[in-house]
Design a protein around this motif. Structure first.
Motif, PDB file in Angstrom:
ATOM      1  N   ALA A 137      40.844  70.735-121.020  1.00  0.00           N
ATOM      2  CA  ALA A 137      41.869  70.664-122.068  1.00  0.00           C
ATOM      3  C   ALA A 137      41.556  71.545-123.277  1.00  0.00           C
ATOM      4  N   ILE A 138      40.278  71.871-123.506  1.00  0.00           N
ATOM      5  CA  ILE A 138      39.954  72.629-124.722  1.00  0.00           C
ATOM      6  C   ILE A 138      40.166  74.131-124.583  1.00  0.00           C
ATOM      7  N   TYR A 139      39.971  74.683-123.399  1.00  0.00           N
ATOM      8  CA  TYR A 139      39.997  76.134-123.266  1.00  0.00           C
ATOM      9  C   TYR A 139      41.327  76.779-123.664  1.00  0.00           C
ATOM     10  N   PRO A 140      42.477  76.214-123.294  1.00  0.00           N
ATOM     11  CA  PRO A 140      43.733  76.832-123.759  1.00  0.00           C
ATOM     12  C   PRO A 140      43.833  76.860-125.290  1.00  0.00           C
ATOM     13  N   ARG A 141      43.253  75.876-125.966  1.00  0.00           N
ATOM     14  CA  ARG A 141      43.268  75.862-127.440  1.00  0.00           C
ATOM     15  C   ARG A 141      42.406  76.975-128.028  1.00  0.00           C
ATOM     16  N   PHE A 142      41.483  77.503-127.204  1.00  0.00           N
ATOM     17  CA  PHE A 142      40.612  78.599-127.636  1.00  0.00           C
ATOM     18  C   PHE A 142      41.137  79.955-127.183  1.00  0.00           C
ATOM     19  N   GLY A 143      42.377  79.987-126.659  1.00  0.00           N
ATOM     20  CA  GLY A 143      42.995  81.246-126.261  1.00  0.00           C
ATOM     21  C   GLY A 143      42.751  81.661-124.826  1.00  0.00           C
ATOM     22  N   TRP A 144      42.203  80.781-124.003  1.00  0.00           N
ATOM     23  CA  TRP A 144      41.934  81.094-122.601  1.00  0.00           C
ATOM     24  C   TRP A 144      43.177  80.856-121.762  1.00  0.00           C
ATOM     25  N   GLN A 145      43.346  81.692-120.730  1.00  0.00           N
ATOM     26  CA  GLN A 145      44.491  81.602-119.814  1.00  0.00           C
ATOM     27  C   GLN A 145      44.043  80.956-118.502  1.00  0.00           C
ATOM     28  N   ARG A 146      44.837  80.008-118.058  1.00  0.00           N
ATOM     29  CA  ARG A 146      44.559  79.330-116.789  1.00  0.00           C
ATOM     30  C   ARG A 146      44.945  80.259-115.638  1.00  0.00           C
ATOM     31  N   ALA A 147      44.016  80.460-114.704  1.00  0.00           N
ATOM     32  CA  ALA A 147      44.282  81.334-113.559  1.00  0.00           C
ATOM     33  C   ALA A 147      44.679  80.540-112.321  1.00  0.00           C
ATOM     34  N   GLY A 148      44.166  79.320-112.175  1.00  0.00           N
ATOM     35  CA  GLY A 148      44.507  78.517-111.011  1.00  0.00           C
ATOM     36  C   GLY A 148      43.467  77.463-110.710  1.00  0.00           C
ATOM     37  N   VAL A 149      43.757  76.676-109.667  1.00  0.00           N
ATOM     38  CA  VAL A 149      42.906  75.552-109.283  1.00  0.00           C
ATOM     39  C   VAL A 149      42.514  75.693-107.819  1.00  0.00           C
ATOM     40  N   ILE A 150      41.248  75.425-107.524  1.00  0.00           N
ATOM     41  CA  ILE A 150      40.789  75.338-106.141  1.00  0.00           C
ATOM     42  C   ILE A 150      40.408  73.876-105.891  1.00  0.00           C
ATOM     43  N   PRO A 151      41.063  73.238-104.912  1.00  0.00           N
ATOM     44  CA  PRO A 151      40.738  71.836-104.635  1.00  0.00           C
ATOM     45  C   PRO A 151      39.354  71.697-104.009  1.00  0.00           C
ATOM     46  N   ASP A 152      38.688  70.592-104.343  1.00  0.00           N
ATOM     47  CA  ASP A 152      37.390  70.240-103.743  1.00  0.00           C
ATOM     48  C   ASP A 152      36.356  71.366-103.844  1.00  0.00           C
ATOM     49  N   PHE A 153      36.389  72.112-104.904  1.00  0.00           N
ATOM     50  CA  PHE A 153      35.496  73.261-105.080  1.00  0.00           C
ATOM     51  C   PHE A 153      34.040  72.841-105.296  1.00  0.00           C
ATOM     52  N   ALA A 154      33.847  71.707-105.958  1.00  0.00           N
ATOM     53  CA  ALA A 154      32.498  71.246-106.285  1.00  0.00           C
ATOM     54  C   ALA A 154      32.456  69.729-106.148  1.00  0.00           C
ATOM     55  N   LEU A 155      31.339  69.153-106.594  1.00  0.00           N
ATOM     56  CA  LEU A 155      31.186  67.707-106.604  1.00  0.00           C
ATOM     57  C   LEU A 155      30.887  67.238-108.019  1.00  0.00           C
ATOM     58  N   PHE A 156      31.359  66.057-108.346  1.00  0.00           N
ATOM     59  CA  PHE A 156      30.913  65.387-109.557  1.00  0.00           C
ATOM     60  C   PHE A 156      29.484  64.889-109.306  1.00  0.00           C
ATOM     61  N   PRO A 157      28.732  64.576-110.361  1.00  0.00           N
ATOM     62  CA  PRO A 157      27.349  64.120-110.171  1.00  0.00           C
ATOM     63  C   PRO A 157      27.211  62.893-109.268  1.00  0.00           C
ATOM     64  N   ASP A 158      28.275  62.087-109.181  1.00  0.00           N
ATOM     65  CA  ASP A 158      28.205  60.891-108.339  1.00  0.00           C
ATOM     66  C   ASP A 158      28.599  61.151-106.884  1.00  0.00           C
ATOM     67  N   GLY A 159      28.917  62.416-106.549  1.00  0.00           N
ATOM     68  CA  GLY A 159      29.207  62.782-105.177  1.00  0.00           C
ATOM     69  C   GLY A 159      30.679  62.909-104.825  1.00  0.00           C
ATOM     70  N   ARG A 160      31.573  62.521-105.716  1.00  0.00           N
ATOM     71  CA  ARG A 160      33.012  62.678-105.446  1.00  0.00           C
ATOM     72  C   ARG A 160      33.383  64.153-105.519  1.00  0.00           C
ATOM     73  N   TYR A 161      34.398  64.530-104.723  1.00  0.00           N
ATOM     74  CA  TYR A 161      34.900  65.894-104.782  1.00  0.00           C
ATOM     75  C   TYR A 161      35.545  66.172-106.135  1.00  0.00           C
ATOM     76  N   CYS A 162      35.475  67.437-106.526  1.00  0.00           N
ATOM     77  CA  CYS A 162      35.960  67.858-107.834  1.00  0.00           C
ATOM     78  C   CYS A 162      36.797  69.126-107.680  1.00  0.00           C
ATOM     79  N   ASP A 163      38.078  69.040-108.051  1.00  0.00           N
ATOM     80  CA  ASP A 163      38.892  70.249-108.128  1.00  0.00           C
ATOM     81  C   ASP A 163      38.389  71.072-109.311  1.00  0.00           C
ATOM     82  N   THR A 164      38.538  72.384-109.220  1.00  0.00           N
ATOM     83  CA  THR A 164      38.026  73.269-110.262  1.00  0.00           C
ATOM     84  C   THR A 164      39.129  74.209-110.736  1.00  0.00           C
ATOM     85  N   THR A 165      39.271  74.283-112.064  1.00  0.00           N
ATOM     86  CA  THR A 165      40.246  75.171-112.689  1.00  0.00           C
ATOM     87  C   THR A 165      39.520  76.410-113.204  1.00  0.00           C
ATOM     88  N   PHE A 166      40.096  77.572-112.927  1.00  0.00           N
ATOM     89  CA  PHE A 166      39.530  78.844-113.378  1.00  0.00           C
ATOM     90  C   PHE A 166      40.347  79.382-114.549  1.00  0.00           C
TER      91      PHE A 166
END
Length: 180
Positions: free
Chosen positions: A142-171
Motif C-alpha cells: 500500500a505504501i509504494y504508490p504513495r511514493f510514486g511507484w507504478q504497479r506492474a503486476g502480480v504473480i500468484p504464489d511467487f513466494a512463501l510467508f514465514p509460516d509457509g503459506r503461499y504469497c502472491d507478489t506484486t511488482f
C-alpha cells in the motif's frame, strides 16, 4: 533539554553493517516474526540473520549494493538496499530490496525517507529505473504508490510467508531519472 527520537538516514559503507550487526539482526528478525515475506522462514531469531547481513556487507564492499539505514537515537530501526544491476545490458537499473522497519518504529515516516535517500543515491550513480517486489495485500504494498511507484503486476504464489503459506507478489517500478 535533550532531544529525543533523533532520526538519521545514512548510507552504509562495507564496515558499517558489521558494526550495526546486532541492530540489523533485530530489525530483520522482528519483521520476519511479524509475518513479512522477505525470504526467510519461521522460526527465525536475530542470530539467524547474521550471515545475511554479512553477505550484504560484502556486496556493499564490492560496490554491487547500496545499503541505507534509519537510526533513531543512534539505534538502527530501519533498512533498505538497492542491488545495482551489473549485467552489460542493465547499467541503468537497480533492484530495491528488503525495506524493513522495526515494528516499534513504524508510523514515523522512515519508509518514505529511506526510499527517497536510496532513490537519490541510485540516480547519482546513473540509475534511471528501479524495480521492487512485495507481498500482495501487505501494508508494504500500500505504501509504494504513495511514493510514486507504478504497479506492474502480480504473480500468484511467487513466494512463501514465514509460516509457509503461499504469497502472491506484486511488482513495482519507478523512473528516477531521464531514460537515455
Amino acid at each position: 533539554m535533550m532531544e529525543e527520537n533523533i532520526i538519521n538516514i545514512r548510507l552504509l559503507d562495507r564496515q558499517a553493517p558489521l558494526d550495526a550487526l546486532p541492530d540489523l539482526c533485530d530489525v530483520l528478525s522482528d519483521c520476519v516474526n511479524g509475518g513479512a515475506s522477505v525470504g526467510f522462514m519461521l522460526p527465525f531469531g536475530p542470530d539467524d540473520a547474521r550471515s545475511f547481513w554479512q553477505d550484504v556487507a560484502e556486496a556493499v564492499g564490492r560496490g554491487t549494493t547500496l545499503h541505507a539505514v534509519a537510526e533513531r537515537d543512534g539505534k538502527v530501526v530501519g533498512t533498505v538496499q538497492v542491488g545495482l544491476a551489473t549485467k552489460p545490458n542493465q547499467p541503468h537499473r537497480g533492484d530495491v530490496m528488503k525495506l524493513l522497519i522495526h515494528r516499534t518504529a513504524r508510523g514515523l515516516g522512515l519508509s518514505r525517507r529511506l526510499m527517497a535517500h536510496v532513490e537519490a543515491e541510485a540516480a547519482s550513480l546513473g540509475r534511471t529505473l528501479l524495480v521492487l517486489d512485495t507481498a500482495t495485500g501487505s501494508e508494504a504494498e500500500a505504501i509504494y504508490p504513495r511514493f510514486g511507484w507504478q504497479r506492474a503486476g502480480v504473480i500468484p504464489d511467487f513466494a512463501l510467508f514465514p509460516d509457509g503459506r503461499y504469497c502472491d507478489t506484486t511488482f513495482f517500478y519507478k523512473r528516477i531519472g531521464p531514460a537515455e
